[in-house]
Scaffold this active site. Structure first.
Site, PDB file in Angstrom:
ATOM      1  N   GLY A 174      -4.632   4.614  -9.534  1.00 22.91           N
ATOM      2  CA  GLY A 174      -3.890   5.293 -10.181  1.00 22.91           C
ATOM      3  C   GLY A 174      -4.737   5.865 -11.477  1.00 22.91           C
ATOM      4  O   GLY A 174      -4.182   6.601 -12.353  1.00 22.91           O
ATOM      5  N   LYS A 210      -1.958  21.424  -6.323  1.00 20.66           N
ATOM      6  CA  LYS A 210      -0.535  21.525  -6.595  1.00 20.66           C
ATOM      7  C   LYS A 210       0.226  20.314  -7.306  1.00 20.66           C
ATOM      8  O   LYS A 210      -0.070  19.121  -6.599  1.00 20.66           O
ATOM      9  CB  LYS A 210       0.562  22.136  -5.655  1.00 20.66           C
ATOM     10  CG  LYS A 210       1.673  22.456  -6.086  1.00 20.66           C
ATOM     11  CD  LYS A 210       2.186  23.723  -6.480  1.00 20.66           C
ATOM     12  CE  LYS A 210       3.142  23.680  -7.152  1.00 20.66           C
ATOM     13  NZ  LYS A 210       3.293  25.057  -8.350  1.00 20.66           N
ATOM     14  N   LYS A 246       2.866   0.530  -7.271  1.00 20.11           N
ATOM     15  CA  LYS A 246       4.027   0.188  -6.534  1.00 20.11           C
ATOM     16  C   LYS A 246       4.466  -0.905  -6.856  1.00 20.11           C
ATOM     17  O   LYS A 246       3.875  -2.070  -7.139  1.00 20.11           O
ATOM     18  CB  LYS A 246       3.490   0.233  -5.052  1.00 20.11           C
ATOM     19  CG  LYS A 246       3.012   1.533  -4.456  1.00 20.11           C
ATOM     20  CD  LYS A 246       2.319   1.277  -3.241  1.00 20.11           C
ATOM     21  CE  LYS A 246       1.458   2.472  -2.842  1.00 20.11           C
ATOM     22  NZ  LYS A 246       0.500   2.441  -1.978  1.00 20.11           N
ATOM     23  N   GLU A 284      -1.670   7.931   3.041  1.00 14.69           N
ATOM     24  CA  GLU A 284      -0.762   8.408   2.018  1.00 14.69           C
ATOM     25  C   GLU A 284      -0.306   9.813   1.857  1.00 14.69           C
ATOM     26  O   GLU A 284      -1.161  10.752   1.876  1.00 14.69           O
ATOM     27  CB  GLU A 284      -1.203   7.731   0.582  1.00 14.69           C
ATOM     28  CG  GLU A 284      -1.531   6.406   0.664  1.00 14.69           C
ATOM     29  CD  GLU A 284      -1.680   5.673  -0.777  1.00 14.69           C
ATOM     30  OE1 GLU A 284      -1.305   4.511  -1.047  1.00 14.69           O
ATOM     31  OE2 GLU A 284      -2.212   6.459  -1.670  1.00 14.69           O
ATOM     32  N   ARG A 301      -8.233   0.067   4.754  1.00 14.77           N
ATOM     33  CA  ARG A 301      -8.355  -1.436   4.547  1.00 14.77           C
ATOM     34  C   ARG A 301      -6.586  -1.859   4.715  1.00 14.77           C
ATOM     35  O   ARG A 301      -5.768  -0.881   4.878  1.00 14.77           O
ATOM     36  CB  ARG A 301      -8.193  -1.699   2.920  1.00 14.77           C
ATOM     37  CG  ARG A 301      -7.739  -1.159   1.995  1.00 14.77           C
ATOM     38  CD  ARG A 301      -7.803  -1.745   0.410  1.00 14.77           C
ATOM     39  NE  ARG A 301      -7.471  -0.594  -0.238  1.00 14.77           N
ATOM     40  CZ  ARG A 301      -6.174  -0.494  -0.638  1.00 14.77           C
ATOM     41  NH1 ARG A 301      -5.172  -1.343  -0.202  1.00 14.77           N
ATOM     42  NH2 ARG A 301      -5.596   0.291  -1.659  1.00 14.77           N
ATOM     43  N   VAL A 304      -1.432  -4.138   0.307  1.00 14.62           N
ATOM     44  CA  VAL A 304      -0.401  -5.324  -0.231  1.00 14.62           C
ATOM     45  C   VAL A 304       0.925  -5.101   0.496  1.00 14.62           C
ATOM     46  O   VAL A 304       1.332  -6.107   1.038  1.00 14.62           O
ATOM     47  CB  VAL A 304      -0.280  -4.687  -1.484  1.00 14.62           C
ATOM     48  CG1 VAL A 304       0.821  -5.806  -2.323  1.00 14.62           C
ATOM     49  CG2 VAL A 304      -1.436  -4.964  -2.503  1.00 14.62           C
ATOM     50  N   ARG A 348       7.257  -6.861  -5.009  1.00 16.77           N
ATOM     51  CA  ARG A 348       6.140  -7.487  -5.601  1.00 16.77           C
ATOM     52  C   ARG A 348       6.723  -8.217  -6.568  1.00 16.77           C
ATOM     53  O   ARG A 348       7.115  -7.665  -7.641  1.00 16.77           O
ATOM     54  CB  ARG A 348       5.119  -6.321  -6.086  1.00 16.77           C
ATOM     55  CG  ARG A 348       4.650  -5.570  -4.814  1.00 16.77           C
ATOM     56  CD  ARG A 348       3.351  -4.687  -5.379  1.00 16.77           C
ATOM     57  NE  ARG A 348       2.876  -3.860  -4.377  1.00 16.77           N
ATOM     58  CZ  ARG A 348       1.932  -3.304  -4.300  1.00 16.77           C
ATOM     59  NH1 ARG A 348       1.144  -3.482  -5.147  1.00 16.77           N
ATOM     60  NH2 ARG A 348       1.637  -2.296  -3.259  1.00 16.77           N
TER      61      ARG A 348
END
Ligand code: ADP
Length: 455
Positions: A174, A210, A246, A284, A301, A304, A348
């Site tokens: 992030g 964009k 997330k 993603e 990988r 989570v 989570r």
């Protein structure tokens, strides 16, 4: 999963180069496969469950990650000392470190993940973007490659229209992104983005694309073996985020149209095969208001949120990772076509204040883990256990599965009520609030959901 008998030709011992719930998750998969394990731990994790439940455990250094879980030399020494023939990196830490995967290969230890060359190509977002584009996977309009000059950035941004987002090609977690709303702001932002990228990711390479102001985050889980077989195991909706982190994930997405799912999955399958990708992976995407998907990055990988896919497919993804690394084929591992059943949600549970999001490490003085039909808890928490302040704040993952989304929500609410953690603050109250929000219940949300009702 297909065949009931255990496959031959597996590893004789696996080292788990991680900590917390994912280390325990990998140990569980190894137990199911009958493979002995080695846990490595920092001084802060001496009394942790992975240390207790692995067959062997080795201390690799002090609490600080740089000197333990990220210390390649210590981990390889532990692997050689314990004579393992494979290493599972979990997520985070060394899981997407191509240099580590290469050291493993040079040391004749199988790294349970893609080849180092593939990890490094996917780790550079701009490169991954170009590769995906070549194979017809939709990407957002943006720069052709790394930005060479301010003029080039202005010209590209002018063509695609503002707002745009500047991204560090080597960025992650992030970080390394800047949103630009008008041309006058572009030059200063570009300079800063390049400087920050250089300092944080040791590469000043920046590209632009964009910016979508109210996107949904939707990602595809895949498995690929070392023989060219690829399976896409549906998607996960991960739009309930705070600061690009997330909080709650579900599968299937309440918003993805089946024609878009099919079209993108087919393109993705071709791309993944052509890249020579193997093992588990996640691709993603962002979804715009029209319901179209645009590639943003590959996570090479296990993630989570993998249990929601496990719940709806019945496939043990970590076991599959290990079997793929041992050279088994996907048809053997899956034993038939992938079938999707019902709906799953993951919350989570972080050790943090649910109002301020401040971390809340400390000793767990009271604990009741929920169970019952449709509920799974993946956690390294235990009564009197300590959540150390040095690592990420994930304490547990609570997964609810139901035949419909409504049933999964009801089960999740019930499980959150029965989930008691005393001694530290957790995000349980936040999840209880999310689950009763009308926009969540109707499936009508985007990545700004939390921001909208939490100042
Ligand atoms: P990281 O590797 O740091 O996680 P990503 O490229 O996966 O970065 O993006 C993380 C999040 O940032 C996304 O889930 C989304 O919320 C936001 N984001 C990234 N790119 C865009 C974009 N082009 N438009 C809008 N939001 C974006």
């Amino acid at each position: 999963m297909g065949k009931p008998s255990l496959p031959s030709g597996l590893f004789k011992k696996i080292l788990v180069a991680n900590r917390g719930e994912i280390a325990l998750r990998v140990i569980c998969a190894c137990k199911d496969l009958g493979i002995p394990t080695v846990a490595v731990y920092s001084e802060a994790d001496r009394n942790s469950l992975p240390v207790r439940f692995a067959d062997q455990a080795i201390c690799i250094g002090p609490a600080k990650s740089a000197r333990s879980y990220l210390d390649v030399r210590s981990i390889i020494s532990a692997a050689e000392l314990t004579n393992v023939d494979a290493i599972h990196p979990g997520y985070g830490f060394l899981s997407e470190n191509a240099a580590f995967a290469e050291v493993c290969r040079d040391s004749h230890i199988k790294f349970i993940g893609p080849r180092p060359e593939v990890i490094s190509a996917m780790g550079l977002k701009e490169r991954a973007r170009a590769i995906m584009k070549d194979y017809g996977v939709p990407i957002l309009p943006g720069s052709e490659g790394i930005l060479g000059s301010v003029e080039e950035a202005l010209e590209t941004a002018g063509k695609i229209g503002y707002p745009i987002i500047l991204k560090a090609s080597a960025g992650g977690g992030g970080r390394g992104m800047r949103i630009v709303h008008k041309p006058e702001e572009l030059e200063a932002n570009l300079m800063q983005a390049q400087q920050e990228a250089g300092a944080a990711f040791s590469s000043a390479d920046v590209y632009l694309e964009k910016y979508i102001s109210a996107p949904r985050h939707i990602e595809f889980q895949l498995l690929a073996d070392e023989h060219g077989n690829v399976e896409i195991l549906g998607e996960r909706e991960c739009s309930i985020q705070r600061r690009h982190q997330k909080l709650l994930e579900e599968s299937p997405s309440p918003a993805l149209r089946s024609d878009v799912r099919e079209r993108v999955s087919a393109k993705l399958k071709e791309a993944i095969k052509a890249i020579g990708y193997s093992n588990a992976g996640t691709v993603e995407f962002l979804m715009d208001e029209k319901g179209d998907l645009y590639f943003i990055e590959v996570n090479a990988r296990i993630q989570v949120e993998h249990p929601v896919t496990e719940a709806v497919t019945g496939i043990d993804l970590v076991k599959a990772q290990i079997r793929i690394a041992a050279g088994h084929t996907l048809p053997d591992i899956l034993g038939g076509p992938v079938q999707f059943r019902g709906h799953a949600i993951e919350c989570r549970i972080n050790a943090e204040n649910p109002e301020t999001f401040q971390p809340s490490p400390g000793r767990i003085t009271g604990l009741n883990l929920p169970g019952g039909i449709g509920i799974r808890v993946d956690t390294h928490a235990f009564q009197d256990g300590v959540i150390p302040p040095y690592y990420d704040s994930l304490v547990a993952k609570l997964i609810a599965h139901g035949s419909t989304r409504d049933e999964a929500i009801q089960r999740m609410k019930r499980a959150l009520d029965l989930f008691i953690v005393e001694g530290i603050h957790t995000s349980i109250p936040l999840h209880k609030r999310i689950l009763v929000e009308p926009d969540f219940i109707s499936g009508n949300f985007d990545t700004n959901f939390i921001k909208r009702w939490m100042p």
